[in-house]
Scaffold this active site. Structure first.
Site, PDB file in Angstrom:
ATOM      1  N   GLU A   1       0.868  -1.579   0.093  1.00  0.00           N
ATOM      2  CA  GLU A   1      -0.375   0.544   0.041  1.00  0.00           C
ATOM      3  C   GLU A   1       0.686   1.619   0.169  1.00  0.00           C
ATOM      4  OE1 GLU A   1      -2.759   0.446  -0.468  1.00  0.00           O
ATOM      5  OE2 GLU A   1      -4.385  -0.945  -0.218  1.00  0.00           O
TER       6      GLU A   1
ATOM      7  N   ASN B   1      -7.902  10.037  -5.382  1.00  0.00           N
ATOM      8  CA  ASN B   1      -8.490   8.284  -6.409  1.00  0.00           C
ATOM      9  C   ASN B   1      -9.184   8.948  -6.935  1.00  0.00           C
ATOM     10  OD1 ASN B   1      -7.770   6.164  -4.079  1.00  0.00           O
ATOM     11  ND2 ASN B   1      -8.371   7.186  -2.731  1.00  0.00           N
TER      12      ASN B   1
ATOM     13  N   ASP C   1     -12.224   8.919  -7.583  1.00  0.00           N
ATOM     14  CA  ASP C   1     -13.329   9.478  -7.417  1.00  0.00           C
ATOM     15  C   ASP C   1     -13.402  11.138  -6.666  1.00  0.00           C
ATOM     16  OD1 ASP C   1     -12.235   8.250  -4.811  1.00  0.00           O
ATOM     17  OD2 ASP C   1     -14.200   6.858  -5.123  1.00  0.00           O
TER      18      ASP C   1
ATOM     19  N   SER D   1     -11.633  10.329  -3.591  1.00  0.00           N
ATOM     20  CA  SER D   1     -11.865  10.663  -2.323  1.00  0.00           C
ATOM     21  C   SER D   1      -9.584  10.495  -2.048  1.00  0.00           C
ATOM     22  CB  SER D   1     -12.003   8.995  -2.180  1.00  0.00           C
ATOM     23  OG  SER D   1     -11.896   7.869  -2.298  1.00  0.00           O
TER      24      SER D   1
ATOM     25  N   ASP E   1      -6.674   7.993   0.310  1.00  0.00           N
ATOM     26  CA  ASP E   1      -5.889   7.257   0.957  1.00  0.00           C
ATOM     27  C   ASP E   1      -4.603   8.472   1.491  1.00  0.00           C
ATOM     28  OD1 ASP E   1      -8.046   5.283  -0.424  1.00  0.00           O
ATOM     29  OD2 ASP E   1      -6.110   4.426  -1.759  1.00  0.00           O
TER      30      ASP E   1
ATOM     31  N   ASN F   1      -8.610   5.149   3.177  1.00  0.00           N
ATOM     32  CA  ASN F   1      -9.738   5.853   2.384  1.00  0.00           C
ATOM     33  C   ASN F   1     -10.999   6.720   2.821  1.00  0.00           C
ATOM     34  OD1 ASN F   1     -12.596   5.898   0.113  1.00  0.00           O
ATOM     35  ND2 ASN F   1     -10.458   6.137  -0.523  1.00  0.00           N
TER      36      ASN F   1
END
Ligand code: NAG
Length: 148
Positions: free
Chosen positions: A54, A65, A67, A69, A71, A78
């Site tokens: 990650e 991201n 969309d 959002s 991380d 998220n």
């Protein structure tokens, strides 16, 4: 500029840019102290593999991201579901500010990760863990680490 001063300046800059990275075995030690060894059936090697795929052990990693959002942190948690970053709608299930998930003591992000892994799907909530860690031999992640 004198050479010793130049050298200490350079090594200082190197130290600052690496401050966000945690050593693999140091991370194992913290995870062990916070009782993640065997938590919900996952080993420390699972957690190390998760952290590596990650964030490559980068405590302060933030990634946007598609969309909208974000991380956050070593486990790339998220903002749409788990934490609040005041940028977009969030369920904020961990009841925490996303910025706190970047803290060098790792306590907030470990608490939130515990909540995620306790839910349906466990570690499969992290797609990269499912793709790169699940069902593989992982014990080598702990090679050379002494927890005591
Ligand atoms: C860690 O992540 C932060 C934020 O994404 C980035 O600025 C920094 O360069 C990264 N550190 C390393 C050593 O890759």
């Amino acid at each position: 500029m004198t050479r010793p001063l130049l050298i200490s300046l350079v090594s200082c800059l190197v130290a600052v840019s690496q401050a966000s990275l945690i050593n693999r075995c140091d991370l194992a030690k913290v995870l062990h102290q916070e009782d993640l060894d065997g938590f919900e059936g996952y080993s420390l090697s699972d957690w190390l593999c998760l952290a590596f795929v990650e964030s490559e052990f980068n405590i302060t990693k933030v990634n946007e991201n598609t969309d909208g959002s974000f991380d956050y942190g070593i486990f790339q948690i998220n903002s749409h579901y788990w934490c609040n970053d005041y940028r977009s709608h969030t369920e904020n299930i961990c009841q925490v500010e996303c910025e706190e998930l970047l803290s060098p003591n790792l306590l907030s992000i470990i608490n939130c990760a515990k909540k995620i892994v306790s839910g349906a799907g466990g570690m499969k909530n992290w797609v990269k863990w499912r793709l790169h860690c699940a069902g593989r031999p992982l014990s080598y992640w702990m090679t050379g680490c002494h927890l005591g």
